[in-house]
Design an enzyme around this catalytic site. Structure first.
Site, PDB file in Angstrom:
ATOM      1  N   ARG A 119      38.793  38.007  42.831  1.00 49.28           N
ATOM      2  CA  ARG A 119      37.981  39.164  42.434  1.00 49.28           C
ATOM      3  C   ARG A 119      37.901  40.149  43.596  1.00 49.28           C
ATOM      4  NH1 ARG A 119      34.051  39.339  38.484  1.00 49.28           N
ATOM      5  NH2 ARG A 119      32.502  41.021  38.600  1.00 49.28           N
ATOM      6  N   ARG A 132      36.715  43.707  45.128  1.00 45.37           N
ATOM      7  CA  ARG A 132      35.726  44.752  44.938  1.00 45.37           C
ATOM      8  C   ARG A 132      35.641  45.609  46.193  1.00 45.37           C
ATOM      9  NH1 ARG A 132      36.432  43.489  40.500  1.00 45.37           N
ATOM     10  NH2 ARG A 132      34.939  43.042  38.825  1.00 45.37           N
ATOM     11  N   GLU A 171      28.297  48.602  45.919  1.00 45.18           N
ATOM     12  CA  GLU A 171      29.416  47.751  45.483  1.00 45.18           C
ATOM     13  C   GLU A 171      29.976  48.321  44.199  1.00 45.18           C
ATOM     14  OE1 GLU A 171      30.973  44.552  42.741  1.00 45.18           O
ATOM     15  OE2 GLU A 171      29.223  45.887  42.534  1.00 45.18           O
ATOM     16  N   CYS A 204      30.270  51.785  37.138  1.00 47.73           N
ATOM     17  CA  CYS A 204      31.535  52.490  37.328  1.00 47.73           C
ATOM     18  C   CYS A 204      31.795  53.371  36.120  1.00 47.73           C
ATOM     19  CB  CYS A 204      32.682  51.504  37.513  1.00 47.73           C
ATOM     20  SG  CYS A 204      34.269  52.309  37.803  1.00 47.73           S
TER      21      CYS A 204
END
Length: 352
Positions: free
Chosen positions: A183, A185, A139, A96
């Site tokens: 979490r 995503r 992802e 990212c």
């Protein structure tokens, strides 16, 4: 050995040679979490034919657990399309990093498919444009959808559509897939348009609900994981200062019947997932610390516990120093989420 674990074992001990129905490549592979999820879902019907990961420590953990003789390539920007074997499925947990967009044109007319050539996601596009796999799986962090007011995400989706893919995406939370970790995503699945993917849908959940006590080490852990009294007091004071300013920053002790917060990139933030474990009997330090070991039994979770937070099996080997392991699992994916999505992908491919 049950059917579900068959491919896990063949991945970790791959002396058994198989003829797989699908061939995959693993880009920005990390320690292999995405691959492991697909291995579980596709079982003997998938074979990894190319792996790329630039971090040498991650390479070591990957190679130790997927001893299949594949050479792990480093910098993907230096790998030509011709050096990559033909494949059906592209797995890409791309970093990212900042995306370079072309101003008011929103990036689609920039150097390469809307991205500067220095952007690593562009490598996924480059490779998939050349090889035209059946499926592209990506992802990333949830915030990707909001980066640059959503323009970055639009560039990504547009680049896949321009390549001739039907694109699906959804934010999923690991806590819904059998691990005690909050979490979120973003997951992107792109099917080549000559494949009927109209029945594809993301899974809603997978596995039983779990809490921290389900993944904590069964035996007492080393005293080295327990905070020193000086450090614990520093954390308490730091949190109090922020609280006085109306901020919510600071350490957090998680209850055993609750779940962890997201373990984060780089392995930082361990203090946000402290636990109380009163099984320690010898408070003699084994590392250099200030003060003494705290008597409130507050400790960090171990790398193995972090591995379980990400759904890795206990057969997954952890040989490197803790510092590297925390970083690797913080940067990794939640394997059961990947497996659940991969099962849905397999349904489409097997019926195509």
């Amino acid at each position: 050995m049950n059917k579900k674990n068959k491919k896990i074992e063949s991945s970790l001990f791959p002396d058994l040679k198989i003829e797989a129905k699908y061939r995959s490549i693993d880009l920005f592979a990390g320690i292999g979490g995405i691959r492991l999820g697909f291995d579980r879902a596709f079982e003997d019907n998938i074979e990894t034919v190319f792996v790329s990961e630039w971090d040498e420590h991650a390479q070591k953990t990957y190679a130790e657990n997927f001893n299949d003789g594949l050479k792990i390539s480093g910098d993907i920007t230096k790998i030509s399309n011709e050096e990559i074997p033909a494949f059906d499925i592209c797995l890409a947990g791309f970093p990212c990093q900042a995306f370079s967009l072309a101003g008011k044109r929103m990036g689609f007319d920039d150097d390469y498919k809307g991205m500067s050539r220095g952007t690593l996601y562009a490598e996924v596009v480059r490779i998939c444009e050349a090889h035209k796999p059946k499926v592209i799986f990506c992802e990333n962090v949830k915030g990707l959808t909001m980066h640059d007011k959503g323009r970055t995400f639009k560039v990504i989706l547009g680049s896949l559509e321009d390549l001739g893919y039907e694109v699906y995406y959804k934010v999923l939370n690991s806590k819904d897939f059998g691990v005690p970790q909050n979490r979120e995503r973003i997951y992107i699945v792109a099917f080549r348009k000559d494949i009927d993917s109209s029945k594809f849908e993301f899974p809603e959940s997978y596995g039983e609900k779990t809490v921290l006590k389900n993944i904590i080490e069964k035996k007492p852990v080393s005293v080295k994981y327990y905070l020193s009294s000086v450090y614990l007091n520093t954390l308490i004071q730091h949190k109090a200062r922020h609280a006085a300013k109306g901020n919510g920053f600071g350490y957090e002790i998680r209850e055993m019947d609750s779940i962890a917060g997201a373990i984060v990139c780089g392995g930082m933030g361990r203090e946000r997932n402290l636990i109380v474990d009163n099984r320690l009997t010898d408070f003699t330090p084994v590392t250099n610390i200030k003060g003494q070991v705290n008597r409130e039994f507050v400790r960090k979770m171990t790398p193995r516990e972090w591995a379980r937070l990400q759904g890795f099996p206990d057969t997954f080997k952890l040989s490197l120093a803790d510092t590297h392991l925390y970083k690797q699992f913080g940067n990794s994916v939640t394997v059961p989420v990947i497996e659940a999505i991969a099962r849905k992908i397999r349904e489409v491919l097997d019926n195509a």
